[in-house]
Design an enzyme around this catalytic site. Structure first.
Site, short mmCIF file in Angstrom:
data_model
loop_
_atom_site.label_atom_id
_atom_site.label_comp_id
_atom_site.label_asym_id
_atom_site.label_seq_id
_atom_site.Cartn_x
_atom_site.Cartn_y
_atom_site.Cartn_z
N SER A 120 61.65 -16.14 -11.75
CA SER A 120 62.11 -15.03 -12.48
C SER A 120 63.55 -14.64 -12.26
CB SER A 120 61.10 -13.77 -12.31
OG SER A 120 59.65 -14.20 -12.54
N HIS A 141 61.97 -21.20 -17.57
CA HIS A 141 61.60 -19.73 -17.32
C HIS A 141 60.66 -19.54 -18.52
CE1 HIS A 141 62.19 -15.27 -16.52
NE2 HIS A 141 61.02 -15.69 -16.00
N GLU A 153 63.58 -19.85 -21.17
CA GLU A 153 64.88 -19.46 -20.83
C GLU A 153 65.09 -20.87 -20.03
OE1 GLU A 153 65.18 -15.85 -18.42
OE2 GLU A 153 67.08 -15.36 -19.54
N ASN A 191 65.19 -10.92 -17.48
CA ASN A 191 64.75 -10.13 -16.51
C ASN A 191 65.95 -9.20 -15.70
OD1 ASN A 191 62.12 -10.61 -16.41
ND2 ASN A 191 62.31 -12.48 -14.94
N1 CAA Z 1 46.02 -16.46 -24.95
C1 CAA Z 1 45.76 -16.61 -26.22
N2 CAA Z 1 45.87 -15.38 -26.91
C2 CAA Z 1 46.31 -14.39 -26.29
C3 CAA Z 1 46.65 -14.38 -25.17
C4 CAA Z 1 46.19 -15.39 -24.30
N3 CAA Z 1 46.87 -15.39 -22.97
N4 CAA Z 1 46.99 -12.86 -24.88
C5 CAA Z 1 47.10 -12.31 -26.05
N5 CAA Z 1 46.60 -13.23 -26.97
C6 CAA Z 1 46.40 -12.94 -28.35
C7 CAA Z 1 45.33 -12.07 -28.73
O1 CAA Z 1 44.11 -12.96 -28.83
C8 CAA Z 1 45.66 -11.46 -30.00
O2 CAA Z 1 45.41 -12.35 -31.13
P1 CAA Z 1 45.25 -11.55 -32.62
O3 CAA Z 1 46.43 -10.51 -32.69
O4 CAA Z 1 45.41 -12.73 -33.69
O5 CAA Z 1 44.07 -11.04 -32.52
C9 CAA Z 1 47.13 -11.17 -29.73
O6 CAA Z 1 47.44 -11.86 -28.62
C10 CAA Z 1 47.34 -9.95 -29.66
O7 CAA Z 1 46.75 -9.58 -28.32
P2 CAA Z 1 46.08 -8.06 -28.18
O8 CAA Z 1 45.53 -7.53 -29.52
O9 CAA Z 1 45.12 -8.21 -27.09
O10 CAA Z 1 47.30 -7.10 -27.66
P3 CAA Z 1 48.66 -7.10 -28.16
O11 CAA Z 1 48.72 -6.88 -29.64
O12 CAA Z 1 49.20 -5.75 -27.40
O13 CAA Z 1 49.31 -8.27 -27.60
C11 CAA Z 1 50.63 -9.32 -26.09
C12 CAA Z 1 49.47 -8.79 -26.45
C13 CAA Z 1 51.11 -10.41 -26.71
C14 CAA Z 1 50.67 -9.68 -24.70
C15 CAA Z 1 51.85 -8.20 -26.73
O14 CAA Z 1 51.54 -6.96 -26.14
C16 CAA Z 1 53.22 -8.33 -26.18
O15 CAA Z 1 54.20 -9.21 -26.45
N6 CAA Z 1 53.49 -7.87 -25.08
C17 CAA Z 1 55.01 -7.83 -24.30
C18 CAA Z 1 54.87 -9.05 -23.45
C19 CAA Z 1 56.16 -9.33 -22.67
O16 CAA Z 1 57.15 -8.39 -22.86
N7 CAA Z 1 56.29 -10.41 -21.97
C20 CAA Z 1 57.32 -10.84 -21.24
C21 CAA Z 1 56.91 -10.38 -19.75
S1 CAA Z 1 58.48 -10.73 -18.79
C22 CAA Z 1 58.16 -12.48 -18.39
O17 CAA Z 1 57.29 -12.91 -18.74
C23 CAA Z 1 59.31 -12.82 -17.38
C24 CAA Z 1 59.18 -12.61 -15.97
O18 CAA Z 1 59.79 -13.50 -15.26
C25 CAA Z 1 58.36 -11.52 -15.45
P1 NAD Z 2 50.54 -15.65 -8.90
O1 NAD Z 2 50.68 -14.99 -7.82
O2 NAD Z 2 49.93 -15.36 -10.34
O3 NAD Z 2 50.26 -17.08 -8.73
C1 NAD Z 2 50.90 -18.09 -7.93
C2 NAD Z 2 50.20 -19.22 -7.40
O4 NAD Z 2 50.78 -19.90 -6.68
C3 NAD Z 2 48.74 -18.72 -6.63
O5 NAD Z 2 47.52 -19.23 -7.44
C4 NAD Z 2 48.96 -19.26 -5.30
O6 NAD Z 2 47.82 -19.49 -4.65
C5 NAD Z 2 49.90 -20.53 -5.61
N1 NAD Z 2 50.82 -20.86 -4.51
C6 NAD Z 2 51.50 -20.00 -3.62
N2 NAD Z 2 52.30 -20.86 -2.65
C7 NAD Z 2 51.85 -22.02 -3.20
C8 NAD Z 2 52.25 -23.24 -2.55
N3 NAD Z 2 53.20 -23.35 -1.50
N4 NAD Z 2 51.83 -24.64 -3.20
C9 NAD Z 2 50.83 -24.48 -4.32
N5 NAD Z 2 50.49 -23.32 -4.90
C10 NAD Z 2 50.71 -22.15 -4.12
O7 NAD Z 2 52.10 -15.79 -9.37
P2 NAD Z 2 52.95 -15.70 -11.04
O8 NAD Z 2 52.88 -14.49 -11.61
O9 NAD Z 2 52.22 -16.99 -11.59
O10 NAD Z 2 54.27 -16.21 -10.64
C11 NAD Z 2 54.77 -17.51 -10.27
C12 NAD Z 2 56.14 -17.78 -10.42
O11 NAD Z 2 56.53 -17.44 -11.78
C13 NAD Z 2 57.10 -16.60 -9.72
O12 NAD Z 2 58.24 -17.43 -9.36
C14 NAD Z 2 57.39 -15.60 -10.73
O13 NAD Z 2 58.73 -14.98 -10.40
C15 NAD Z 2 57.41 -16.35 -11.72
N6 NAD Z 2 57.33 -15.79 -13.25
C16 NAD Z 2 56.19 -14.95 -13.15
C17 NAD Z 2 55.89 -14.25 -14.52
C18 NAD Z 2 55.11 -13.05 -14.83
O14 NAD Z 2 54.86 -12.67 -15.57
N7 NAD Z 2 53.81 -13.21 -13.88
C19 NAD Z 2 56.89 -14.68 -15.58
C20 NAD Z 2 57.81 -15.65 -15.58
C21 NAD Z 2 57.97 -16.08 -14.39
#
Ligand code: CAA
Ligand code: NAD
Length: 286
Positions: A120, A141, A153, A191
């Site tokens: 991330s 990503h 990404e 992010n």
């Molecule tokens: N698999 C399959 N379908 C899924 C699903 C999954 N894992 N999650 C949600 N859905 C589907 C649902 O079935 C639903 O379908 P319909 O609308 O056709 O019924 C649709 O997605 C919408 O779901 P919900 O009604 O449950 O809820 P929602 O309308 O709030 O949508 C969401 C859920 C898609 C997650 C939406 O809320 C959303 O886009 N949220 C923002 C997510 C976001 O910003 N993600 C990025 C996070 S940052 C990141 O990932 C990077 C990092 O490194 C941390």
């Molecule tokens: P998570 O905690 O849900 O899952 C991590 C998994 O990796 C666990 O099942 C753990 O048992 C396994 N694991 C840990 N060390 C290991 C190893 N050495 N060998 C094999 N398996 C191992 O974490 P996550 O949220 O899926 O995040 C995973 C990566 O993806 C991180 O780098 C995170 O920053 C990135 N990421 C997370 C998100 C998010 O929304 N959660 C989105 C994009 C990217």
């Protein structure tokens, strides 16, 4: 041109399970490796649930869902990654653990295998430097929930070769996602913008400005976000959010990225969001 057919995913958690699912839905055989069977059981269950949501919605036939499920194999044996063309790691967001993994992959994989990190926030250049073949390391990503989010990404380390970057971009298109390339930095683009917003929302809770529920509802009603920042933090995992903030803080050496004290406390308490059943809201355990 690099040929990428067999996919390996290391870590079957929130992201690894979704990444395996989207490759399998596009017809690629995927091997998912995790540390222990219970994690792999959870990964398979997550994929099954997600596939059945898509079937229910009518975007996937039952036959295609079954085909996708059949393309996903799981294992606890790391060395089985030796025949993979591309290995994507989705393990914990810690630089020392990811670099250790890259070194282990060097020891077992073919010389032309590509290693992608779903990190991330960690610098890809720093990760690539740990590999014996830094040109083959790249950031891929994905976003959570992977089956729903369009963007991948792509982050090029300073060392990444054009051939690897082109192959991974083509592959992203082949699985129906949209690639966008970022140069290497901490947190890349999405992010760097998103994590500080979640962190600031947590500071608003910490300062008692409003309830978590109200803050989320304000961002939905006032900024048209699909979900509020605290619900999003719970979806991502608060441990992941903290790790991202720490990488930004240390990487840029800038206090504007300081993690909220409440975020640190939530993580210390094990209130990580959806994956532990409790974060800023409560959830049924998956
Ligand atoms: N698999 C399959 N379908 C899924 C699903 C999954 N894992 N999650 C949600 N859905 C589907 C649902 O079935 C639903 O379908 P319909 O609308 O056709 O019924 C649709 O997605 C919408 O779901 P919900 O009604 O449950 O809820 P929602 O309308 O709030 O949508 C969401 C859920 C898609 C997650 C939406 O809320 C959303 O886009 N949220 C923002 C997510 C976001 O910003 N993600 C990025 C996070 S940052 C990141 O990932 C990077 C990092 O490194 C941390
Ligand atoms: P998570 O905690 O849900 O899952 C991590 C998994 O990796 C666990 O099942 C753990 O048992 C396994 N694991 C840990 N060390 C290991 C190893 N050495 N060998 C094999 N398996 C191992 O974490 P996550 O949220 O899926 O995040 C995973 C990566 O993806 C991180 O780098 C995170 O920053 C990135 N990421 C997370 C998100 C998010 O929304 N959660 C989105 C994009 C990217």
């Amino acid at each position: 041109m690099l040929k990428i057919e067999k996919i390996g995913v290391i870590g079957g958690g929130t992201m690894g399970s979704g990444i395996a699912q989207v490759f399998a839905m596009a017809g690629y055989p995927v091997l998912v490796q995790d540390l222990a069977e219970p994690a792999l059981d959870r990964a398979r269950k997550t994929v099954e649930t997600s596939l059945s949501r898509l079937v229910k919605k009518g975007t996937l036939t039952e036959a295609k869902a079954a085909q996708a499920m059949a393309l996903i194999a799981t294992t606890t044996v790391f060395d089985l990654m030796d025949d993979r063309d591309l290995v994507i790691e989705a393990i914990v967001e810690k630089v020392e653990i990811k670099t250790e993994l890259l070194k282990r992959l060097d020891g077992i994989c073919r010389h032309d295998a590509v290693f992608a990190s779903n990190t991330s926030s960690i610098s890809l250049t720093e990760l690539a430097a740990a590999s014996a073949h830094p040109g083959r390391v790249i950031g891929m990503h994905f976003f959570n929930p992977v089956p729903m989010m369009q963007l991948v990404e792509i982050i090029r380390a300073l060392q990444t070769t054009d051939a690897v970057s082109d192959a991974v971009t083509d592959l992203t298109l082949a699985i129906g996602k949209t690639p966008r390339v970022s140069k290497d930095s901490y947190g890349f683009i999405v992010n760097r913008l998103l994590a500080p917003q979640i962190n600031e929302a947590i500071n608003c809770v910490y300062e008692g400005l409003a309830t978590a529920e109200d803050i989320d509802s304000m961002m939905k009603l006032g900024a048209n976000h699909p979900m509020g920042p605290l619900a999003l933090g719970d979806l991502i995992g608060l441990d992941v959010v903290l790790n991202i903030m720490e990488t930004l803080y240390q990487g840029f050496d800038d206090p504007k990225y300081r993690a909220s004290p409440l975020l640190k406390q939530m993580v210390a308490a094990g209130y990580l969001g959806r994956k532990t059943g409790k974060g800023f809201a409560e959830y049924h355990q998956r």
